[in-house]
Scaffold this active site. Structure first.
Site, short mmCIF file in Angstrom:
data_model
loop_
_atom_site.label_atom_id
_atom_site.label_comp_id
_atom_site.label_asym_id
_atom_site.label_seq_id
_atom_site.Cartn_x
_atom_site.Cartn_y
_atom_site.Cartn_z
N SER A 110 -24.39 85.64 -74.86
CA SER A 110 -23.78 84.62 -74.00
C SER A 110 -22.41 85.12 -73.57
O SER A 110 -21.84 86.01 -74.23
CB SER A 110 -23.62 83.32 -74.80
OG SER A 110 -22.72 82.44 -74.16
N TYR B 292 -21.45 77.81 -81.76
CA TYR B 292 -22.27 78.59 -80.81
C TYR B 292 -21.59 79.92 -80.50
O TYR B 292 -22.22 80.98 -80.53
CB TYR B 292 -22.46 77.76 -79.55
CG TYR B 292 -23.31 78.36 -78.47
CD1 TYR B 292 -22.72 79.04 -77.40
CD2 TYR B 292 -24.69 78.22 -78.47
CE1 TYR B 292 -23.49 79.57 -76.37
CE2 TYR B 292 -25.47 78.74 -77.45
CZ TYR B 292 -24.86 79.41 -76.41
OH TYR B 292 -25.62 79.94 -75.38
C1 GCO Z 1 -21.11 75.32 -72.83
C2 GCO Z 1 -22.34 75.97 -72.26
C3 GCO Z 1 -22.33 77.48 -72.53
C4 GCO Z 1 -23.46 78.11 -71.75
C5 GCO Z 1 -23.67 79.57 -71.94
C6 GCO Z 1 -22.52 80.37 -71.41
O1 GCO Z 1 -21.21 74.22 -73.39
O2 GCO Z 1 -20.04 75.94 -72.70
O3 GCO Z 1 -23.52 75.39 -72.79
O4 GCO Z 1 -22.42 77.71 -73.90
O5 GCO Z 1 -24.66 77.50 -72.10
O6 GCO Z 1 -23.92 79.87 -73.27
O7 GCO Z 1 -22.87 81.73 -71.57
#
Ligand code: GCO
Length: 264
Positions: free
Chosen positions: A147, A160
């Site tokens: 990501s 994440y």
């Molecule tokens: C957020 C988004 C990001 C995107 C993606 C960016 O809440 O900032 O969901 O996480 O999904 O991963 O690369």
């Protein structure tokens, strides 16, 4: 230059989390390049069957397998079944992932651990068991869906970002250990894409929507099909001497600090 460099005819590609969103778009790209698709889903058999029907309606060869990529026993059992019923897995796309948007101070440890388990540990579990056959055959492709959060943080997505940052380094270590077996391991880092995962921060005039459009040099959210070229490239002979790289597909967002909102 022969276009067969990008031809995946005769290859079998396993895509985790392939029932919707970016996983489905990338799987369709691999399928239209000739690969047989093995689609993993976890939520429901009905959703998996519906996804397989969509692939087949586009003339693609597709099979569905319902299992939890965080459960090593289920992974081992299903990889054995897939390799018996469909064939040896040539391409593994570790796409399955979740996000929980909670400020770190408020986040429960269980929730933090769950995000890491799905987004970081499951690519390890899947790759550990798929790579055995690739090593034996001295050929394989592993593509980890990272990501832009592998590089940058954002309020409320700490778990994440930690997982995706770890996945970037896990990709480099897989490349370090497995490239000698003619296995290339690379990552794809999507920027902000219009998918069900981002719907809560994109739709109905959400302020984040305009922020991303202003912050992204391309001036738009990514379309899932924008990932098809890079996933075909990394799954094909065209990338046979590339390993340990993360290719960011982000409309240029990581290239710039952005501009004041009143500037064109
Ligand atoms: C957020 C988004 C990001 C995107 C993606 C960016 O809440 O900032 O969901 O996480 O999904 O991963 O690369």
């Amino acid at each position: 230059m022969s276009i067969t460099l990008f031809d995946l005819t005769g290859k079998i590609a396993l895509i985790t989390g392939g029932t919707s969103g970016l996983g489905m778009a990338m799987a369709k790209g691999l399928g239209h390049a000739g690969a047989t698709l093995v689609i993993n889903g976890v939520s429901s058999k009905a959703k998996l069957d519906q996804a397989v029907a969509i692939y087949r309606s586009e003339g693609l060869k597709a099979f569905g397998y319902l299992f939890d990529v965080t459960n090593e026993a289920e992974v081992i059992q299903n990889i054995n079944t897939i390799e018996t019923e469909v064939g040896a897995i040539d391409i593994l796309v570790n796409n399955a992932g979740i996000i929980k948007r909670t400020p770190l101070q408020e986040m429960k440890v269980d929730d933090f651990e769950h995000v890491l388990k799905v987004d970081l540990v499951s690519p390890f579990i899947m790759s550990k068991h798929v790579v055995k056959g690739m090593i034996a055959r001295r050929e394989g492709k592993i593509i980890n869906i990272c990501s832009m959060m592998s590089e940058l943080g954002r309020d409320s997505v700490g778990a994440y970002a930690a997982a995706k940052g770890g996945l970037k380094m896990l990709t480099k270590n897989m490349a370090t250990e497995w490239s000698k077996h003619n296995i290339q391991v690379n990552g794809i880092g999507p920027g902000y894409f219009a998918t069900p995962q981002t719907a809560p921060i994109r739709e109905d005039g959400h302020p984040f929507n305009n922020f991303i459009i202003d912050r992204t040099p391309a001036g738009r959210w990514g379309n899932p099909d924008d990932l098809q070229g890079v996933v075909i490239f990394l799954a094909s002979k065209a990338s046979r001497f590339i390993s340990g790289q993360i290719v960011y597909v982000d409309g240029g967002i990581l290239a710039t600090i952005g501009k004041p909102s009143n500037e064109d």
